[in-house]
Scaffold this motif. Structure first.
Motif, PDB file in Angstrom:
ATOM      1  N   ARG A  57       0.829  -1.204   0.000  1.00  0.00           N
ATOM      2  CA  ARG A  57       0.000   0.000   0.000  1.00  0.00           C
ATOM      3  C   ARG A  57       0.863   1.252   0.000  1.00  0.00           C
ATOM      4  O   ARG A  57       2.063   1.197   0.283  1.00  0.00           O
ATOM      5  CB  ARG A  57      -0.916   0.037   1.212  1.00  0.00           C
ATOM      6  CG  ARG A  57      -0.202   0.111   2.570  1.00  0.00           C
ATOM      7  CD  ARG A  57      -1.211   0.273   3.690  1.00  0.00           C
ATOM      8  NE  ARG A  57      -0.687   0.001   5.008  1.00  0.00           N
ATOM      9  CZ  ARG A  57      -0.571   0.914   5.968  1.00  0.00           C
ATOM     10  NH1 ARG A  57      -0.880   2.179   5.732  1.00  0.00           N
ATOM     11  NH2 ARG A  57      -0.142   0.574   7.164  1.00  0.00           N
ATOM     12  N   GLN A  59      -0.925   4.100   1.409  1.00  0.00           N
ATOM     13  CA  GLN A  59      -1.735   4.915   2.312  1.00  0.00           C
ATOM     14  C   GLN A  59      -1.027   5.056   3.661  1.00  0.00           C
ATOM     15  O   GLN A  59      -1.216   4.231   4.553  1.00  0.00           O
ATOM     16  CB  GLN A  59      -3.121   4.285   2.517  1.00  0.00           C
ATOM     17  CG  GLN A  59      -4.051   4.404   1.333  1.00  0.00           C
ATOM     18  CD  GLN A  59      -5.460   3.951   1.687  1.00  0.00           C
ATOM     19  OE1 GLN A  59      -6.237   4.692   2.271  1.00  0.00           O
ATOM     20  NE2 GLN A  59      -5.777   2.709   1.344  1.00  0.00           N
ATOM     21  N   ASN A 110      -4.583  12.870   5.621  1.00  0.00           N
ATOM     22  CA  ASN A 110      -3.713  11.901   4.946  1.00  0.00           C
ATOM     23  C   ASN A 110      -4.036  11.797   3.462  1.00  0.00           C
ATOM     24  O   ASN A 110      -3.131  11.760   2.610  1.00  0.00           O
ATOM     25  CB  ASN A 110      -3.867  10.514   5.577  1.00  0.00           C
ATOM     26  CG  ASN A 110      -3.351  10.433   7.000  1.00  0.00           C
ATOM     27  OD1 ASN A 110      -2.695  11.345   7.495  1.00  0.00           O
ATOM     28  ND2 ASN A 110      -3.666   9.335   7.666  1.00  0.00           N
ATOM     29  N   VAL A 111      -5.311  11.723   3.139  1.00  0.00           N
ATOM     30  CA  VAL A 111      -5.728  11.570   1.742  1.00  0.00           C
ATOM     31  C   VAL A 111      -5.302  12.771   0.914  1.00  0.00           C
ATOM     32  O   VAL A 111      -4.862  12.629  -0.239  1.00  0.00           O
ATOM     33  CB  VAL A 111      -7.254  11.339   1.663  1.00  0.00           C
ATOM     34  CG1 VAL A 111      -7.759  11.540   0.239  1.00  0.00           C
ATOM     35  CG2 VAL A 111      -7.593   9.928   2.140  1.00  0.00           C
ATOM     36  N   GLN A 114      -1.654  12.247   0.300  1.00  0.00           N
ATOM     37  CA  GLN A 114      -1.471  11.117  -0.617  1.00  0.00           C
ATOM     38  C   GLN A 114      -1.807  11.518  -2.046  1.00  0.00           C
ATOM     39  O   GLN A 114      -1.077  11.182  -2.995  1.00  0.00           O
ATOM     40  CB  GLN A 114      -2.336   9.946  -0.159  1.00  0.00           C
ATOM     41  CG  GLN A 114      -1.887   9.319   1.152  1.00  0.00           C
ATOM     42  CD  GLN A 114      -2.982   8.549   1.858  1.00  0.00           C
ATOM     43  OE1 GLN A 114      -4.055   8.294   1.291  1.00  0.00           O
ATOM     44  NE2 GLN A 114      -2.750   8.191   3.119  1.00  0.00           N
ATOM     45  N   SER A 121      -6.059   7.630  -3.508  1.00  0.00           N
ATOM     46  CA  SER A 121      -6.897   7.322  -2.353  1.00  0.00           C
ATOM     47  C   SER A 121      -8.035   8.326  -2.252  1.00  0.00           C
ATOM     48  O   SER A 121      -7.965   9.429  -2.800  1.00  0.00           O
ATOM     49  CB  SER A 121      -6.064   7.338  -1.070  1.00  0.00           C
ATOM     50  OG  SER A 121      -5.411   8.592  -0.925  1.00  0.00           O
ATOM     51  N   SER A 147      -8.058   3.118  -1.213  1.00  0.00           N
ATOM     52  CA  SER A 147      -7.219   3.356  -2.387  1.00  0.00           C
ATOM     53  C   SER A 147      -7.228   2.101  -3.249  1.00  0.00           C
ATOM     54  O   SER A 147      -6.830   1.024  -2.783  1.00  0.00           O
ATOM     55  CB  SER A 147      -5.779   3.694  -1.997  1.00  0.00           C
ATOM     56  OG  SER A 147      -5.027   4.052  -3.145  1.00  0.00           O
ATOM     57  N   ASN A 384      -0.424   5.997  10.519  1.00  0.00           N
ATOM     58  CA  ASN A 384      -1.260   5.019   9.820  1.00  0.00           C
ATOM     59  C   ASN A 384      -0.626   3.641   9.940  1.00  0.00           C
ATOM     60  O   ASN A 384      -0.172   3.053   8.966  1.00  0.00           O
ATOM     61  CB  ASN A 384      -1.430   5.431   8.353  1.00  0.00           C
ATOM     62  CG  ASN A 384      -2.610   4.742   7.720  1.00  0.00           C
ATOM     63  OD1 ASN A 384      -3.215   3.863   8.303  1.00  0.00           O
ATOM     64  ND2 ASN A 384      -2.960   5.162   6.510  1.00  0.00           N
TER      65      ASN A 384
END
Length: 386
Positions: A57, A59, A110-111, A114, A121, A147, A384
């Motif tokens: 991942r 994320q 976070n998104v 990212q 995501s 994601s 995370n």
């Protein structure tokens, strides 16, 4: 199978034959570095790599980890074409289930980061989360993060691919050989001593996972890594299991599962676990696991358990990896402390270690992962983590 002969000299000795070490050996040899030798005390991948859940991942909450995950995902996508090795990559996505308001806010941030770094995501509502992962109960959920390019693959196959490629590139891989000392004068490394003899070398790369603190101590380098047992179970066949079931994580409890053949592979962080080199399975955590399953994925409790195993996370104080080169000692490089995410970052980390050895700017800026961050105020925990 007999062990390979132990060379008397090397330009670089890589300690640790998991995915980090094998990727490093491959990328070094592929860049033209002669006499690369990798040592592992057991079979390649037998430490932590082949005991991993296989998740891949990008994320994460920290930009460095996002970049390492994203770059490694591309390598996994191209693995069969590049190495001729099928790794059973299933890009079914990672789904983080969120039931606390503060976690929703955190994942929204976070998104954004990212997406800025090229990861597709997104935040999704509870209804969509339920459609993506039909085994879950949506009761109490507030939102989820998803994601689609994340997923899982088979660690053993990745090990085979990198080992074969490293050998083709000219690296010498030696299994069943335990490092017992690193001879140095405080300024420069002279040799690596093993239970089968010594290898003259002036450069060491420590990729020894949970055993890295001991390797660092041999060289007078502090690598604050502690081993922590994590356990994984598999289930019997799950009737009507959706083949596109994502790698699903209940963030509050850390319960996770993904498809494994006709059944599931599942696990959970046991917050009552204590550090140590514990590789035997224990039933102590099962009541806590059962409670988490009943709360978030009760249908799983109706399925019988298959097998399972225990492995080790190598955990640092901030759950971020240690990647860099020790100051004052020529030359001791390290890539360890990935806190459960070494497998998924292995492809990119191998490239980074190649670049650090060659003295050029790494493909990902890992300066923030230098172990000296614990000497000051530069610690920034990865949030995370499961």
């Amino acid at each position: 199978m007999s062990r390979s002969a132990l060379p008397s000299r090397a330009s670089v000795v890589v300690i640790g034959g998991g995915v980090i070490g094998l990727s490093t050996a491959y990328h070094l040899a592929g860049a033209g570095v002669a006499d690369v030798v990798l040592l592992d005390k057991g079979e390649f991948g037998s430490g932590s790599t082949c005991r991993a859940a296989g998740g891949v991942r990008a994320q994460f909450s920290d930009g460095v980890n996002i970049e390492l995950g994203r770059r490694s995902l591309r390598a996994f996508e191209n693995f069969k074409a590049d190495f001729g090795q099928e790794i059973d990559l299933r890009q079914v996505g990672y789904l983080f289930l969120l039931d606390r308001p503060e976690d929703v806010v955190r994942f929204e941030k976070n998104v954004v980061l990212q997406n800025e770094l090229g990861v597709p995501s997104r935040m999704i509502d509870v209804a969509e989360a339920g459609r993506l992962s039909p085994l879950i109960s949506t009761e109490g959920l507030l939102a989820a993060a998803y994601s689609p390019t994340d997923g899982h693959c088979t660690p053993e196959s990745v090990v085979l691919g990198y080992a074969a490629a490293a050998r083709r590139a000219g690296a010498k891989l030696v299994r069943g050989t335990t490092v017992t000392d690193i001879v140095h004068d405080g300024h420069a490394i002279d040799s690596v001593v093993t239970d089968r003899g010594a290898i003259r070398a002036d450069t060491v790369v420590c990729a020894a996972g949970p055993w890295s603190a001991a390797i660092g101590e041999m060289a007078g380098v502090n690598l604050p890594v502690v081993p922590l047992r994590r356990q994984i179970l598999t289930t019997e066949a799950v009737p009507g299991l959706d083949p596109e079931t994502p790698f699903t994580i209940d963030f509050t409890t850390s319960l996770y599962f993904h498809r494994e053949g006709p059944g599931l592979l599942l696990g959970m962080s046991d917050r009552q676990e204590t550090p140590g080199f514990k590789l035997q399975r224990s039933d102590d955590w099962l009541p806590r696991l059962a409670a988490a399953i009943e709360r978030r994925a009760p249908r799983i409790s109706e399925v019988g358990l298959g097998g399972g195993w225990a492995g080790l996370y190598e955990v640092t104080p901030d759950c971020n990896a240690l990647v860099g080169e020790a100051p004052g000692l020529s030359r001791f490089l390290y890539a360890t402390g990935f806190s459960g995410h070494g497998f998924l970052m292995g492809p990119a980390v191998g490239e980074v270690m190649r670049d650090l050895y060659l003295g050029r700017a790494p493909v990902v800026d890992v300066s923030g992962l230098d172990s000296r961050r614990f000497d000051g105020s530069q610690v920034r925990p990865e949030l995370n983590i499961v």
